[in-house]
Write an enzyme that holds these catalytic residues in place. Structure first.
Site, PDB file in Angstrom:
ATOM      1  N   ASP A  88      59.682 -36.923  42.515  1.00 42.19           N
ATOM      2  CA  ASP A  88      59.321 -36.358  41.223  1.00 42.19           C
ATOM      3  C   ASP A  88      59.905 -37.228  40.111  1.00 42.19           C
ATOM      4  OD1 ASP A  88      58.257 -34.597  39.419  1.00 42.19           O
ATOM      5  OD2 ASP A  88      59.826 -33.089  39.633  1.00 42.19           O
ATOM      6  N   GLU A  89      59.305 -37.182  38.940  1.00 30.96           N
ATOM      7  CA  GLU A  89      59.762 -37.953  37.772  1.00 30.96           C
ATOM      8  C   GLU A  89      59.882 -39.448  38.118  1.00 30.96           C
ATOM      9  OE1 GLU A  89      59.770 -36.555  35.010  1.00 30.96           O
ATOM     10  OE2 GLU A  89      60.392 -34.470  35.160  1.00 30.96           O
TER      11      GLU A  89
ATOM     12  N   LYS B 298      53.021 -29.918  36.773  1.00 32.02           N
ATOM     13  CA  LYS B 298      53.549 -30.857  37.765  1.00 32.02           C
ATOM     14  C   LYS B 298      54.375 -30.173  38.855  1.00 32.02           C
ATOM     15  CE  LYS B 298      57.012 -33.208  36.210  1.00 32.02           C
ATOM     16  NZ  LYS B 298      58.198 -32.739  36.955  1.00 32.02           N
ATOM     17  N   THR B 299      55.316 -29.323  38.441  1.00 25.24           N
ATOM     18  CA  THR B 299      56.202 -28.679  39.427  1.00 25.24           C
ATOM     19  C   THR B 299      55.401 -27.799  40.377  1.00 25.24           C
ATOM     20  OG1 THR B 299      57.955 -28.674  37.761  1.00 25.24           O
ATOM     21  CG2 THR B 299      58.284 -27.280  39.689  1.00 25.24           C
TER      22      THR B 299
ATOM     23  N   ARG C  13      56.840 -30.958  23.259  1.00 22.54           N
ATOM     24  CA  ARG C  13      57.715 -29.800  23.525  1.00 22.54           C
ATOM     25  C   ARG C  13      57.164 -28.558  22.812  1.00 22.54           C
ATOM     26  NH1 ARG C  13      58.700 -31.264  27.680  1.00 22.54           N
ATOM     27  NH2 ARG C  13      57.319 -32.981  27.123  1.00 22.54           N
TER      28      ARG C  13
ATOM     29  N   GLN D  41      56.152 -40.560  29.467  1.00 20.61           N
ATOM     30  CA  GLN D  41      57.422 -39.853  29.251  1.00 20.61           C
ATOM     31  C   GLN D  41      58.611 -40.625  29.823  1.00 20.61           C
ATOM     32  OE1 GLN D  41      57.273 -35.348  29.382  1.00 20.61           O
ATOM     33  NE2 GLN D  41      55.419 -35.779  30.560  1.00 20.61           N
TER      34      GLN D  41
END
Length: 685
Positions: A229-230, A43-44, A620, A260
């Site tokens: 973002d997010e 994503k980043t 994770r 998420q």
């Protein structure tokens, strides 16, 4: 020309390294677009390459606004964009958190919003101090409701855009009535002290854009391209801010993952990302489903769990990595056995050099679970870090000095004054302060005005009033001279003027503790040094804003990990990754949490968020995932049978067996459970 060619070549190289879906997300620049970025899907990388791509297509950097949720994420985004387009162009892009953006906007229009020349920004500690004062004014003891709990309730109301008046109209019982009255009094206290808290930054910035057409038009004209973002973490004010900034047909790129969305307890609303296409008609939707973090085995577990949520965007994570170790699980007799088993296993693996301590994370749902892990890890000599300890910004000395700086900027900052009025003691006792506050509340005045002009009317003794005036004069005289590049030296001068060294010496008799505490003051001066070097036009005001924003809760870890096992909550783990993850306490009543199960029985959908929390924990893990649960657990002063979390059965693709009980449903313990309880009880003795 050379710089443009180099950027183009660099960009072509980066685009070649993206998969087809990532390239589509980068290249879809006009109109609204929703990028559904699954866990570990790069994503980043997409967000930062997309920013560079826009610049390569002729978009001016000052026309791009990139918003995210944490200081760490904003710094990382800024640095990555710099790596691609260079420091000069990246410096013209507005990159930051929602709160930082709103603070800058409100500073620009402070007078217009009725805040005067300067308003104070209060942190969590100041907020609770204000609520203590409000409870005193309402004659309500803190045993009735804790200021921390009250702050949480008020924060949630603000994040849902519910005013005190609206809440009071719908108050269901005496507790709600108290919260509403305290909320009302707290807002008056903030106005009296010319202060805003973090939630107010969002609300007041939204009010500015809604009520002032020219400001909204100017912001839309400036920020022709908006990246958020997010997006799954947006609450009501943030969502409305995005709508005001982008307009219905603006060039908005929302990046997030509804799977998420785990912050509903603090106002995040998953419905915003689920309803994106409805809110922004004609929006393109791009799914990033290739996971570059985890093995197929880990992702299979994650996909099986999250598929049970009925309200989500359909997507399935696919592993880029080859096959690895299977997901394993074990049942422990109780929480001590669970922790000890994990401690021994980690010790064995590290001893055989299969991994390092820092490769391991133990993730848990509740704040009480790590206690037994700490005990067993110490007993076994396993080094660990418990994430969530006191930060630099929580230290008393740092808060004190920031309060002095705030008082110098705005004498009407009541929270700052109350914090430092007796640090060090200067002859203004509690009784004098209480009288001044009582009068200030009754007259609707800042406490500074009372002490400076109406001390006699407030029945404040002359000696105390003189001391208060001396304090205000000291900080005001210090503030007359601009700090600029000399900021660190000026702060040292203020420390000397107010005699803060004597406060540290008075408060701590132990020399080692005194040295440690004073070091925090020196660290603040060093931060001012870095601020002065980094900022184009450094100032006390900008430094205080920067420190307050940096001190806001930032759950993610920063920097290099020491060689220690990480103990952390599932909420804190979001955005992180570890080669080996232990997801512990997978029991009904823990994960999913009992409160969420109760809400589900009342018709809510809190279990969906618990399932997303489990999904976050699973994803994770990079190489190895271990699940664990206990057969019995301490409860109500004794021990009770535990039932395996429904999420374990979902991972297995099985239905719970006969006799299994969901959280909140009680039944007599089985024979096996009685035996396990007896064994655990004997061991405790």
């Amino acid at each position: 020309m050379l710089q443009e060619r180099l950027l183009k070549e660099r960009l072509e190289f980066l685009l070649e390294g993206l998969n087809p879906e990532q390239r589509e997300a980068v290249g879809t620049t006009e109109g609204p677009v929703l990028v559904l970025a699954g866990a570990g899907s790069g994503k980043t990388r997409v967000v930062t390459v997309r920013a560079a791509y826009l610049l390569s297509r002729g978009v001016k950097p000052e026309n791009l606004l990139c918003v995210t949720f944490t200081n760490k994420a904003a710094r990382e985004m800024q640095e990555r964009i710099e790596d691609i387009v260079g420091k000069e162009s990246a410096g013209l892009i507005t990159v930051g958190t929602f709160h930082a953006f709103c603070l800058a906007l409100l500073r620009q229009h402070s007078k217009r919003m009725g805040f005067g020349e300067r308003f104070a920004l209060l942190d969590e500690s100041d907020q609770q101090a204000g609520l203590r004062q409000v409870l005193r004014e309402l004659r309500v003891p803190e045993t009735t409701i804790k200021p921390r709990d009250l702050a949480g309730r008020i924060g949630l109301l603000k994040n849902r855009l519910i005013s005190p008046e609206a809440f009071l109209k719908t108050a269901g019982d005496d507790k709600d009535e108290l919260v509403g009255r305290a909320y009302e009094g707290y807002q008056k206290w903030l106005r009296r002290g010319r202060a805003l808290d973090f939630d107010d930054l969002l609300i007041e910035a939204l009010r500015l854009l809604e009520e002032h057409d020219d400001v909204r038009t100017e912001q839309r004209r400036r920020f022709r391209y908006l990246q958020v973002d997010e997006y799954q973490d947006t609450n009501a004010p943030q969502y409305e801010l995005v709508r005001q900034l982008s307009g219905p047909k603006g060039n908005l790129c929302a990046v997030g993952d509804d799977d998420q969305s785990i912050y509903g307890w603090r106002g995040a609303d998953v419905r915003k990302i689920l309803g994106f296409q409805k809110d922004f008609p004609g929006a393109a939707v791009i799914r990033l489903e290739t996971n570059y973090r985890s093995t197929p085995e880990v992702l299979a577990a994650a996909n099986k769990v999250i598929a049970n949520n009925p309200n989500r965007h359909a997507k399935t994570l696919r592993a880029h990595l080859p096959g690895g170790e299977p997901v394993t699980a074990f049942a422990a007799e109780d929480d001590v056995a669970e922790a000890d088993h994990i401690a021994k296993e980690i010790q064995t693996l590290v001893g055989a050099r299969h991994l390092q301590f820092k490769d391991v994370a133990v993730l848990f749902r509740t704040a009480t679970q790590p206690r037994v892990f700490e005990s067993q890890f110490r007993a076994r000599g396993v080094p660990y870090t418990l994430v969530g300890g006191m930060s630099f910004f929580d230290r008393k000395e740092v808060r004190d000095m920031l309060a002095y700086l705030r008082l110098a900027l705005e004498p009407k900052d009541e929270a700052a004054f109350l914090r430092v009025v007796d640090r060090p003691p200067r002859g203004i006792g509690k009784a004098s302060v209480d009288r001044a506050l009582e009068y200030a509340t009754a007259e609707g005045l800042p406490v500074a005005d009372v002490l400076l002009e109406r001390a006699e009317a407030a029945r404040v003794p002359d000696a105390a009033a003189r001391s208060a005036r001396a304090l205000f004069q000291t900080v005001a005289e210090w503030a007359e001279k601009p700090a600029g590049r000399d900021l660190p030296r000026r702060i040292e001068e203020l420390i000397e003027r107010v005699g803060y060294r004597s406060e540290v010496e008075r408060a701590y008799s132990d020399e080692t503790e005194r040295t440690k505490r004073w070091r925090a003051v020196e660290d603040l001066v060093e931060m001012a040094e870095r601020h002065a070097k980094r900022r184009k036009n450094p100032s006390v005001a900008k430094f205080v804003d920067e420190m307050t924003l940096d001190g806001s809760n930032d759950n993610n870890q920063d920097g290099q990990r020491p060689d220690r096992v990480t103990l952390m909550t599932l909420h804190a783990a979001k955005g992180l990754e570890f080669p080996r993850v232990y997801l512990v306490g997978l029991e009904e009543g823990i994960l999913p949490h009992a409160r969420s199960a109760a809400e589900e029985r009342e018709g809510g959908n809190a279990i969906e968020e618990e399932r997303r929390l489990c999904y976050v924990g699973i994803t994770r893990a990079m190489e190895k995932l271990v699940l664990s649960w206990c057969q019995t657990r301490a409860r109500g002063g004794g021990r009770a049978e535990s039932h395996i979390s429904r999420f374990v059965y979902e991972i297995k693709g099985e239905k719970p067996p006969k006799g299994w009980l969901a959280a909140g449903v009680s039944a007599p313990p089985t024979k096996a459970a009685k035996a396990a309880i007896a064994r655990a009880t004997r061991r405790k003795r």
